[in-house]
Design an enzyme around this catalytic site. Structure first.
Site, PDB file in Angstrom:
ATOM      1  N   ASP A   9       1.000  -1.084  -0.014  1.00 62.62           N
ATOM      2  CA  ASP A   9       0.056  -0.186  -0.125  1.00 62.62           C
ATOM      3  C   ASP A   9       1.078   1.239  -0.052  1.00 62.62           C
ATOM      4  OD1 ASP A   9      -1.851   1.868   0.391  1.00 62.62           O
ATOM      5  OD2 ASP A   9      -2.312   1.319   2.233  1.00 62.62           O
ATOM      6  N   GLU A  46      -0.907  -1.619  -4.792  1.00 61.13           N
ATOM      7  CA  GLU A  46      -2.426  -0.755  -4.851  1.00 61.13           C
ATOM      8  C   GLU A  46      -2.105   0.225  -5.994  1.00 61.13           C
ATOM      9  OE1 GLU A  46      -5.160   0.017  -1.267  1.00 61.13           O
ATOM     10  OE2 GLU A  46      -4.785   2.143  -1.953  1.00 61.13           O
ATOM     11  N   ASP A  67      -2.333   0.373  10.071  1.00 66.20           N
ATOM     12  CA  ASP A  67      -2.156   0.762   8.628  1.00 66.20           C
ATOM     13  C   ASP A  67      -1.717  -0.341   7.813  1.00 66.20           C
ATOM     14  OD1 ASP A  67      -2.389   3.280   9.730  1.00 66.20           O
ATOM     15  OD2 ASP A  67      -0.543   3.780   9.073  1.00 66.20           O
TER      16      ASP A  67
END
Lengths: 206, 206
Positions: free
Chosen positions: B7, B76, B149
């Site tokens: 990410d 991502e 996260d």
């Protein structure tokens, strides 16, 4: 001192090395004489997947940094107002160039396209041909720089040689107050990496 | 087989490794059982210059790829409609992750945030907490994934494990016609790296 200029791009990435004076000359902006060392355009094929194209460019960028061991690497600042899909890949190539330098302790600088144009032609919106002609004249080349796409990378490196007395010098005792404000603004801009303002004329704060 | 999910981010970059079945199971989308291997968040300090932050993230990304040797690295997909200065740095981190994989021959895949959300929660606009809870349940964790996260990187890897039968399989003889169209669309999107469309619900073409 050797300055490497990178005009980042995925399909065509301009790269050049120019020589400049070995130490900043206070108040000498525009007077240092840059010399041609090397210029080329790194290319990748648009039909290949993005990750392989980035990996290829990365290998070539690292080879150039290893070969020429520049004292500074200058990357053209990427702006987001351009074509969205192009700008993302361009930013990625710029990122690879910065890492190739920073991971070897080579300082990184950035200049906007208009700062570069204004430095070599005196006009921030100069067309491509004018830049090529000025690069040829400044470096004392017998012909226009080849490949033609490398002219922007050469201009970027020339711009940095001329600005090093103000924008890069860390010895603030030798800077005028305008130079110090400019250097501070440069440092602030480098922290985020990008400026959202237009600054099309690339004016120095005075 | 190990799937690494990234990410991308400059201040916080989620990274995770999940296990999946070693070969694509035709028509098995959603049935493969992913297992937790590792998850963390790579951080860099906002006060440092961009090039050093990128170089730090790059070192850490390469260390993870070396340590876990994933069979696929999933990033991502970065969209340009978000905050401009953030998205450029995010794209640069994504580029570094792609190069860390591609330069070692590790295939790269990309999924949109909405595809990931839809895969793990059934809803393309699911809030962060819902993703954390579903990641915990899917991986059979005793607690919510830590650091919090890292949940998005885990969800990304899970999404890819579930989709591998359709989106990644290269043996088209084993694909249904819908899977083939989906794989072709994925390949086309990977070529430019970015899609300009919205696709907020991350729907598969049917």
């Amino acid at each position: 001192m050797r300055v490497m200029g990178i005009d980042p791009g995925l399909t065509r990435c301009g790269i050049a090395v120019v020589s400049g004076p070995s130490a900043p000359i206070p108040g000498s902006i525009g007077s240092a004489k840059p010399g041609f060392i090397a210029a080329d355009v790194l290319r990748t094929h648009p039909n290949k997947d993005l990750e392989f194209r980035l990996a290829e460019i990365n290998t070539q960028l690292n080879r150039w940094v290893e070969t020429y061991r520049p004292e500074v690497l200058v990357v053209e600042r990427v702006f987001a107002q351009h074509n969205v899909s192009t700008v993302m890949a361009t930013a990625q190539v710029a990122g690879l160039a910065m890492v190739a330098a920073a991971s070897r302790g080579v300082p990184v600088a950035q200049h906007t396209p208009s700062e570069v144009k204004a430095a070599v032609t005196g006009y921030g919106d100069a067309p491509k041909e004018q830049i090529q002609h000025m690069v040829k004249r400044i470096l004392g080349l017998a012909e226009l720089p080849q490949p033609a796409d490398a002219a922007d990378a050469l201009a970027l490196a020339i711009c940095h040689v001329w600005r090093q007395g103000s924008a890069v010098a860390t010895d603030t005792a030798q800077q005028t107050s305008a130079q110090q404000r400019w250097a501070a603004a440069e440092r602030a801009a480098r922290r985020t990496g990008y400026r959202s303002g237009r600054g099309r004329l690339g004016k120095k704060p005075s």
